[in-house]
Design a protein around this motif. Structure first.
Motif, PDB file in Angstrom:
ATOM      1  N   VAL A   8       0.861  -1.179   0.000  1.00 25.31           N
ATOM      2  CA  VAL A   8       0.000   0.000   0.000  1.00 25.31           C
ATOM      3  C   VAL A   8       0.898   1.229   0.000  1.00 25.31           C
ATOM      4  O   VAL A   8       1.761   1.381   0.877  1.00 25.31           O
ATOM      5  N   ALA A   9       0.722   2.095  -0.984  1.00 24.96           N
ATOM      6  CA  ALA A   9       1.572   3.276  -1.139  1.00 24.96           C
ATOM      7  C   ALA A   9       0.739   4.543  -1.096  1.00 24.96           C
ATOM      8  O   ALA A   9      -0.280   4.653  -1.788  1.00 24.96           O
ATOM      9  N   VAL A  10       1.168   5.500  -0.299  1.00 26.65           N
ATOM     10  CA  VAL A  10       0.547   6.824  -0.234  1.00 26.65           C
ATOM     11  C   VAL A  10       1.496   7.819  -0.895  1.00 26.65           C
ATOM     12  O   VAL A  10       2.687   7.857  -0.568  1.00 26.65           O
ATOM     13  N   VAL A  11       0.961   8.609  -1.829  1.00 23.60           N
ATOM     14  CA  VAL A  11       1.773   9.607  -2.533  1.00 23.60           C
ATOM     15  C   VAL A  11       1.091  10.960  -2.404  1.00 23.60           C
ATOM     16  O   VAL A  11       0.006  11.170  -2.962  1.00 23.60           O
ATOM     17  N   THR A  12       1.689  11.875  -1.667  1.00 23.39           N
ATOM     18  CA  THR A  12       1.128  13.225  -1.597  1.00 23.39           C
ATOM     19  C   THR A  12       1.542  13.989  -2.851  1.00 23.39           C
ATOM     20  O   THR A  12       2.592  13.752  -3.427  1.00 23.39           O
ATOM     21  N   GLY A  13       0.681  14.893  -3.281  1.00 23.28           N
ATOM     22  CA  GLY A  13       0.934  15.557  -4.553  1.00 23.28           C
ATOM     23  C   GLY A  13       0.920  14.571  -5.695  1.00 23.28           C
ATOM     24  O   GLY A  13       1.638  14.728  -6.684  1.00 23.28           O
ATOM     25  N   GLY A  14       0.057  13.557  -5.584  1.00 20.93           N
ATOM     26  CA  GLY A  14       0.042  12.471  -6.550  1.00 20.93           C
ATOM     27  C   GLY A  14      -0.862  12.697  -7.740  1.00 20.93           C
ATOM     28  O   GLY A  14      -1.071  11.776  -8.534  1.00 20.93           O
ATOM     29  N   ASN A  15      -1.380  13.898  -7.885  1.00 27.34           N
ATOM     30  CA  ASN A  15      -2.327  14.151  -8.970  1.00 27.34           C
ATOM     31  C   ASN A  15      -1.672  14.700 -10.234  1.00 27.34           C
ATOM     32  O   ASN A  15      -2.327  14.832 -11.269  1.00 27.34           O
ATOM     33  N   VAL A  36      -2.909  11.972  -2.934  1.00 26.39           N
ATOM     34  CA  VAL A  36      -3.448  13.138  -2.241  1.00 26.39           C
ATOM     35  C   VAL A  36      -3.218  14.368  -3.108  1.00 26.39           C
ATOM     36  O   VAL A  36      -2.104  14.585  -3.609  1.00 26.39           O
ATOM     37  N   GLY A  37      -4.268  15.149  -3.311  1.00 27.18           N
ATOM     38  CA  GLY A  37      -4.164  16.394  -4.063  1.00 27.18           C
ATOM     39  C   GLY A  37      -5.147  17.408  -3.535  1.00 27.18           C
ATOM     40  O   GLY A  37      -6.077  17.060  -2.799  1.00 27.18           O
ATOM     41  N   ARG A  38      -4.970  18.646  -3.945  1.00 30.94           N
ATOM     42  CA  ARG A  38      -5.806  19.712  -3.392  1.00 30.94           C
ATOM     43  C   ARG A  38      -7.109  19.930  -4.148  1.00 30.94           C
ATOM     44  O   ARG A  38      -8.026  20.551  -3.592  1.00 30.94           O
ATOM     45  N   ARG A  39      -7.207  19.458  -5.400  1.00 32.05           N
ATOM     46  CA  ARG A  39      -8.399  19.712  -6.206  1.00 32.05           C
ATOM     47  C   ARG A  39      -9.057  18.412  -6.615  1.00 32.05           C
ATOM     48  O   ARG A  39      -8.393  17.501  -7.118  1.00 32.05           O
ATOM     49  N   GLN A  40     -10.374  18.340  -6.420  1.00 28.71           N
ATOM     50  CA  GLN A  40     -11.107  17.118  -6.735  1.00 28.71           C
ATOM     51  C   GLN A  40     -10.990  16.757  -8.204  1.00 28.71           C
ATOM     52  O   GLN A  40     -10.806  15.583  -8.548  1.00 28.71           O
ATOM     53  N   ASP A  41     -11.089  17.753  -9.101  1.00 30.44           N
ATOM     54  CA  ASP A  41     -11.041  17.440 -10.523  1.00 30.44           C
ATOM     55  C   ASP A  41      -9.684  16.858 -10.923  1.00 30.44           C
ATOM     56  O   ASP A  41      -9.611  15.912 -11.720  1.00 30.44           O
ATOM     57  N   ALA A  45      -9.029  13.029 -12.331  1.00 31.97           N
ATOM     58  CA  ALA A  45      -8.353  12.788 -13.605  1.00 31.97           C
ATOM     59  C   ALA A  45      -7.145  11.881 -13.407  1.00 31.97           C
ATOM     60  O   ALA A  45      -6.874  10.995 -14.227  1.00 31.97           O
ATOM     61  N   ALA A  46      -6.415  12.091 -12.321  1.00 29.58           N
ATOM     62  CA  ALA A  46      -5.249  11.257 -12.039  1.00 29.58           C
ATOM     63  C   ALA A  46      -5.657   9.816 -11.770  1.00 29.58           C
ATOM     64  O   ALA A  46      -5.018   8.881 -12.269  1.00 29.58           O
ATOM     65  N   LEU A  47      -6.710   9.637 -11.003  1.00 30.11           N
ATOM     66  CA  LEU A  47      -7.172   8.276 -10.696  1.00 30.11           C
ATOM     67  C   LEU A  47      -7.512   7.500 -11.967  1.00 30.11           C
ATOM     68  O   LEU A  47      -7.222   6.308 -12.080  1.00 30.11           O
TER      69      LEU A  47
END
Length: 249
Positions: A8-15, A36-41, A45-47
């Motif tokens: 399991v990997a957590v990446v902040t600023g991953g968007n 983790v990112g600051r904007r839902q859109d 898109a990243a997901l």
């Protein structure tokens, strides 16, 4: 067998940028990835580009309470963490005489304080034998114009990494740093480099970098994959410069 199967990997600023490339590389090697990112859109898109098993979380890493909510959500879905990439960052490049208290504080809040408390909170959820990766910059050791505050915020997290590498040795948690040079990511536009200015900018970067070009996000991601996987099982406390040799000049 994929290198990160069952992890399991957590990446902040991953968007976007380096963080997104890391998330994609980890997912391709079998990891369950949380970005983790600051904007839902931007997170949505990243997901879509990472894969169906990825999880997105919207929040600002500078908000320390966000880390508690994030970790609770990760625990509820995956149980624990194996890899934590503290990648989210911000840069305001200006001469020291022009730096305001607000601009100073926002860089240290995001680049330094958020990394310290994000990692220390995550450690309570991390399995022994895990990997922590901090994204720094060659600016921490190479003097670059208008980078004084940004460089200081990144130099601090390199000190954190050295200390944590020893503090966490009994748990076999490895802590390493990735230090990019100039990388072709969307942050360039945020720094005011327009499309019209890109040819001249790219030419100047090619002249400044021994390998003759800027880095690409996937090249940083492959270095992160090395540090996240058992390929680097005997590596801790290092600062891996992925900069085409720029730090040497």
């Amino acid at each position: 067998m994929k290198k990160l199967s069952g992890k399991v990997a957590v990446v902040t600023g991953g968007n976007s940028g380096i963080g997104l490339a890391c998330a994609q590389a980890f997912a391709a090697q079998g990891a369950n990835v949380v970005i983790v990112g600051r904007r839902q859109d931007a997170v949505d898109a990243a997901l879509a580009s990472i894969g169906p098993d990825a999880m997105g979380f919207v929040g600002d890493v500078a908000d320390l309470a966000m880390h508690d909510r994030l970790l609770a959500a990760v625990k509820a879905r995956f149980g624990a963490i194996d890899i934590y990439v503290a990648n989210a960052g911000t840069a305001i490049l200006e001469p020291s005489a022009a730096v305001t208290v607000d601009n100073y504080d926002v860089q240290f809040a995001t680049n330094t304080r958020a990394v310290f408390f994000g990692v220390t909170k995550a450690l309570a959820f991390m399995r022994d034998g895990g990997s922590v990766i901090l994204t720094s910059s060659i600016a921490s050791g190479k003097v670059m114009e208008n980078h004084a505050v940004y460089a200081g915020s990144k130099a601090a997290i390199e000190a954190f990494a050295r200390n944590w590498a020893l503090e966490l040795k009994a748990r076999r948690i490895r802590v390493n740093v990735l230090s990019p040079g100039p990388v072709d990511t969307p942050i360039l536009a945020k720094l005011g480099i327009s499309e019209a200015a890109r040819p001249a900018f790219d030419k100047s970067m090619a002249a400044a970098i021994p390998l003759g070009r800027m880095g690409q996000p996937d090249e940083l991601a492959q270095a992160a994959l090395f540090l996240a996987s058992d390929d680097s099982v005997f590596v801790t406390g290092v600062n891996l410069k992925i900069d085409g040799g720029m730090a040497l000049t």
